[in-house]
Design an enzyme around this catalytic site. Structure first.
Site, PDB file in Angstrom:
ATOM      1  N   ASP A  84      -4.049   3.568 -12.732  1.00  0.00           N
ATOM      2  CA  ASP A  84      -2.607   3.662 -12.498  1.00  0.00           C
ATOM      3  C   ASP A  84      -1.879   2.490 -13.153  1.00  0.00           C
ATOM      4  O   ASP A  84      -1.120   1.776 -12.517  1.00  0.00           O
ATOM      5  CB  ASP A  84      -2.319   3.726 -10.995  1.00  0.00           C
ATOM      6  CG  ASP A  84      -0.944   4.326 -10.710  1.00  0.00           C
ATOM      7  OD1 ASP A  84      -0.337   4.892 -11.649  1.00  0.00           O
ATOM      8  OD2 ASP A  84      -0.478   4.229  -9.572  1.00  0.00           O
ATOM      9  N   LYS A 109       1.125  -6.567   1.955  1.00  0.00           N
ATOM     10  CA  LYS A 109       1.399  -5.137   1.778  1.00  0.00           C
ATOM     11  C   LYS A 109       0.992  -4.396   3.042  1.00  0.00           C
ATOM     12  O   LYS A 109      -0.133  -4.506   3.505  1.00  0.00           O
ATOM     13  CB  LYS A 109       0.648  -4.597   0.568  1.00  0.00           C
ATOM     14  CG  LYS A 109       0.921  -3.126   0.331  1.00  0.00           C
ATOM     15  CD  LYS A 109       0.741  -2.721  -1.106  1.00  0.00           C
ATOM     16  CE  LYS A 109      -0.726  -2.484  -1.410  1.00  0.00           C
ATOM     17  NZ  LYS A 109      -0.919  -2.072  -2.804  1.00  0.00           N
ATOM     18  N   PHE A 115       2.420   3.160  -1.632  1.00  0.00           N
ATOM     19  CA  PHE A 115       1.517   3.054  -0.485  1.00  0.00           C
ATOM     20  C   PHE A 115       2.123   2.351   0.713  1.00  0.00           C
ATOM     21  O   PHE A 115       1.466   2.134   1.707  1.00  0.00           O
ATOM     22  CB  PHE A 115       0.249   2.283  -0.871  1.00  0.00           C
ATOM     23  CG  PHE A 115      -0.420   2.817  -2.076  1.00  0.00           C
ATOM     24  CD1 PHE A 115      -0.667   4.165  -2.187  1.00  0.00           C
ATOM     25  CD2 PHE A 115      -0.793   1.972  -3.098  1.00  0.00           C
ATOM     26  CE1 PHE A 115      -1.291   4.669  -3.315  1.00  0.00           C
ATOM     27  CE2 PHE A 115      -1.418   2.474  -4.222  1.00  0.00           C
ATOM     28  CZ  PHE A 115      -1.664   3.819  -4.331  1.00  0.00           C
ATOM     29  N   MET A 137       5.203  -0.766   2.253  1.00  0.00           N
ATOM     30  CA  MET A 137       6.149  -1.831   1.951  1.00  0.00           C
ATOM     31  C   MET A 137       5.451  -3.163   1.724  1.00  0.00           C
ATOM     32  O   MET A 137       4.377  -3.402   2.258  1.00  0.00           O
ATOM     33  CB  MET A 137       7.102  -2.008   3.122  1.00  0.00           C
ATOM     34  CG  MET A 137       8.066  -0.875   3.269  1.00  0.00           C
ATOM     35  SD  MET A 137       9.251  -1.297   4.527  1.00  0.00           S
ATOM     36  CE  MET A 137       9.523   0.296   5.243  1.00  0.00           C
ATOM     37  N   VAL A 138       6.106  -4.021   0.957  1.00  0.00           N
ATOM     38  CA  VAL A 138       5.548  -5.339   0.678  1.00  0.00           C
ATOM     39  C   VAL A 138       6.504  -6.399   1.217  1.00  0.00           C
ATOM     40  O   VAL A 138       7.714  -6.316   1.012  1.00  0.00           O
ATOM     41  CB  VAL A 138       5.337  -5.547  -0.835  1.00  0.00           C
ATOM     42  CG1 VAL A 138       4.675  -6.884  -1.085  1.00  0.00           C
ATOM     43  CG2 VAL A 138       4.500  -4.428  -1.418  1.00  0.00           C
ATOM     44  N   LEU A 191      10.060  -7.316   0.164  1.00  0.00           N
ATOM     45  CA  LEU A 191      10.081  -7.540  -1.287  1.00  0.00           C
ATOM     46  C   LEU A 191      10.235  -6.231  -2.038  1.00  0.00           C
ATOM     47  O   LEU A 191      10.792  -6.187  -3.127  1.00  0.00           O
ATOM     48  CB  LEU A 191       8.780  -8.201  -1.743  1.00  0.00           C
ATOM     49  CG  LEU A 191       8.559  -9.652  -1.357  1.00  0.00           C
ATOM     50  CD1 LEU A 191       7.150 -10.069  -1.727  1.00  0.00           C
ATOM     51  CD2 LEU A 191       9.564 -10.549  -2.050  1.00  0.00           C
TER      52      LEU A 191
END
Ligand code: NAG
Ligand code: NAG
Ligand code: NAG
Ligand code: NAG
Ligand code: NAG
Ligand code: NAG
Ligand code: NAG
Length: 651
Positions: free
Chosen positions: A454, A356, A340, A342-343, A335
């Site tokens: 964030d 994730k 941090f 990949m999803v 996706l």
């Protein structure tokens, strides 16, 4: 060491066994009122707890409360029947429905259902129960006592009745309350009592505590609930609005479900014998397993221990399960890629999920992983991305979330005009209000204050209806509400463009730096410009070189209207748009003490108070910051601001 773990295992199996037993027995709870500490006990969809009640459809005044459907269920299911035996229950609740149009619309219902979420398009006349497709089909699996406030289809008796609905929007029995002098949507408290004795379901209503009296009986009807519902159901409420609107509040709720008749001795045997066997075998196998594991050096006791310490953490997944769900993390399921890792999209138990995979290279990987689970794992807010679970196996850190069909907000804001046209002014307002609710909840609504640290467009996810959900808590920090003197946190991180000017000097995250980032995001959502947007090549310092500066310039020249995203094609209310932009500028005040709190931001967005004054000339950034000049600084502590330069890790 091995023995202590084996004991732990025994203990947890015993707990499971006890849980099974209590579930058979009964379900009982009492909410004399509702407050934020009740979020973990409920499953809320498009509903929230505010003003001491569950608002089963949102109550955000000034923004769209029209065409909504909401659902609020008690988290633990209720065992309704088993082997031909059926449970009985009594429930009493106080509702207050207040019409916002004349007449109000559409109504609220007490429900028993196997479905946690409302079907699509169940707003309007459908009361959040069923939709056009599931009306009268067995798939809907819902029994409801409806409090209908508008005659919206031919089947409705009138605009003020109570009915019994079985998998359908049409009632098998309905009774008007008009002859009793009761108007359901009249802003007054209405006490309702629903009783099921295993054969008949009956409903009583009253304005007073005499609800149980015979004369307050609305209807009684013989019905076998097991013919319509599965064994285990959730109990709760649904409601909806259309162009006709109302506030659908549940102010208190008591529920008492009695055990199913049956031979309890036999039942006890049925539970104990297998449990004991499982315990013995489990302990044995557990011991063997742990020994082999510790030989392979694969355990990570500190992660497990840290996660064990946080109450009711989300579900633990097996790596095997997640590999299967995502096609072994196949590229076709990818996706996106974040800071941090990949999803991936996956399918698990028939439900879409997002997984994730935290990058091993991410130097703070483990810390961020734990931080994400401990901060958002226990939160339940409709504008926060829901963390379903986690997995740590073979050096893989994995986080499992609900799937967001529309991806992240930045895609819509910056990927060309075609997709942008989905973002109407109404949608944008809705996104901003939703996010401000989430942030207000993080800052003031939780037991421990949470700083997100964030906030940015790529960390905002959109569901199928373009409702915004704040995600990515990798940098978030929890702060004890009581320790007000430590309401800031060091080792600052964030994203350039969203970072408040003082961060560059003192390197601290505070509620005010979160508000600043949120301000930038508001400006971004209205203007469709990136935070680093610059008009001309100006040679300015880091924090001046931004969308904030550009907008302040337009404001000074009296042309702030020009900031509106051309993608909206002038289809917006100019005053509203200006007021949101000014609020955004107020949040981006260079002096942190002058920024409004999230509480105030929310009040301005809902029209409860007017926007704060914004100087036409962008004030100079001064350090240390000037003390506050108005009262909107409940949590600001000027004293704590004076710190020398500390570590700064912009990303
Ligand atoms: C919420 O209500 C419960 C009792 O109903 C009370 O014990 C608790 O302190 C309240 N929590 C907050 C945050 O108001
Ligand atoms: C429901 O209330 C009635 C009358 O107060 C009582 O007789 C009955 O036992 C209650 N049933 C349950 C399941 O609590
Ligand atoms: C609510 O309904 C009453 C009549 O039942 C009407 O007089 C009133 O104006 C309505 N409220 C609003 C806000 O439209
Ligand atoms: C719902 O289904 C029932 C049964 O098929 C039908 O009679 C009724 O008209 C439907 N209601 C609506 C509003 O479509
Ligand atoms: C019912 O709710 C409305 C709007 O939220 C409020 O104005 C009214 O005072 C409430 N009524 C009672 C009896 O609490
Ligand atoms: C159920 O209600 C019917 C009337 O609808 C009544 O005749 C019957 O006695 C009731 N049964 C029970 C068990 O209360
Ligand atoms: C609701 O209002 C909008 C705009 O006024 C209109 O276009 C739409 O047809 C209305 N919907 C219904 C169901 O009345």
């Amino acid at each position: 060491m091995r023995f202590s773990i084996a004991w732990k295992l025994l203990f947890s199996l015993l707990t499971i066994a006890c849980k099974i037993e209590t579930q058979v027995k009964c379900l009982e709870f009492d909410f004399p009122g509702f407050n934020v500490s009740d979020y973990p006990k409920m499953i809320l969809e498009n509903s929230l707890i505010s003003l001491g009640a569950i608002q089963v459809t949102p109550d955000v005044r000034g923004f769209s409360i029209a065409n909504q459907a909401g659902r609020a269920l008690y988290k633990k299911p209720f065992t309704l029947w088993r082997k031909g035996k059926i449970a009985t229950f009594n429930t009493t609740f106080v509702i207050n429905i207040s019409n916002q149009t004349d007449p109000g619309g559409e109504g609220l219902a007490f429900v028993l259902t196997s479905e946690k979420t409302a079907p699509h398009d169940s707003s309007g006349m459908w009361l959040g129960l069923v939709n056009e497709k599931t009306n009268m089909t067995r798939t809907s699996r819902i029994v409801a006592v409806e409090f209908d406030t508008r005659k919206s289809h031919p089947g409705d008796l009138d605009g003020n009745h109570i009915g019994l609905n079985l998998n359908s929007i049409d009632s098998v029995v309905q009774e008007s309350l008009s002859s009793r002098g009761i108007m359901i949507s009249s802003k007054d408290d209405l006490i309702a009592h629903v009783r099921y004795d295993g054969k008949n379901i009956s409903v009583h209503v009253s304005r007073n505590l005499d609800v149980y009296e015979q004369r307050n009986l609305v209807f009684s009807r013989a019905i076998d609930l097991s013919a319509y519902l599965p064994k285990r159901v959730y109990v709760g409420f649904t409601a909806s609005t259309s162009n006709f609107t109302e506030l659908n509040c549940v102010k208190s709720w008591r529920f008492e479900g009695l055990e199913i008749d049956g031979d309890r001795k036999l039942l006890w045997l049925w539970i104990t014998i297998p449990s004991v066997c499982v315990l013995v075998i489990g302990a044995f196998l557990g011991g063997l397993y742990l020994r082999s594991r510790s030989k392979a050096g694969e355990t990570n006791p500190d992660i497990e221990a840290e996660l064990d310490n946080c109450a009711a953490n989300p579900q633990k997944f097996k790596l095997r399960e997640l590999k299967r769900a995502t096609g072994n993390f196949g590229v076709e399921n990818k996706l996106g890629q974040g800071g941090f890792g990949m999803v991936f999209k996956g399918k698990w138990q028939g439900r879409d999920i997002a997984v994730k995979r935290v990058s091993e290279k991410s130097h703070q990987g483990k810390q961020e992983f734990i931080s994400e689970i401990t901060t958002i794992g226990n939160l339940n807010h409709r504008n926060l991305v829901k963390l379903l679970g986690w997995c740590y196996e073979r050096k893989e850190y994995l986080l499992v979330y609900e799937f967001m069909p529309n991806g992240s907000l930045d895609r819509y804001l910056f990927l060309g005009d075609t997709s942008r046209s989905n973002l109407t002014w109404e949608t944008r307002k809705n996104i901003i209000t939703g996010l401000s609710q989430a942030l207000e909840y993080l800052h003031n609504g939780c037991e421990k204050r949470i700083l997100h640290r964030d906030i940015k467009a790529s960390n905002v996810m959109l569901d199928s209806d373009f409702n915004a959900k704040l995600g990515d808590f990798g940098l978030a920090r929890m702060i004890q509400q009581s320790e007000m003197t430590h309401h800031s946190t060091k080792e600052i991180a964030g994203t350039p463009g969203y970072m408040a000017p003082e961060t560059f000097l003192n390197g601290r995250a505070t509620v005010e730096t979160d508000v600043y980032a949120f301000g930038v995001l508001m400006l971004e959502v209205v203007s469709g410009k990136k935070p680093s947007y610059v008009l001309v090549k100006e040679n300015q310092t880091n924090y001046n070189n931004s969308i904030v500066n550009w907008l302040w310039e337009l404001y000074r020249n009296g042309t702030i209207r020009d900031a509106a995203d051309p993608g909206m094609e002038s289809l917006f209310d100019e005053e509203e748009m200006k007021s949101v932009l000014l609020l955004g500028l107020a949040c981006c005040h260079p002096n942190p003490n002058q920024r409004p709190s999230m509480k105030t931001v929310l009040k301005v967005l809902t029209g409860e108070t007017s926007p704060p004054d914004v100087p036409t000339e962008r004030p100079a950034f001064m350090w240390p910051a000037m003390p506050p000049s108005f009262s909107d600084t409940e949590y600001s502590l000027p004293g704590s601001q004076i710190h020398s330069l500390t570590e700064l890790t912009g990303r």
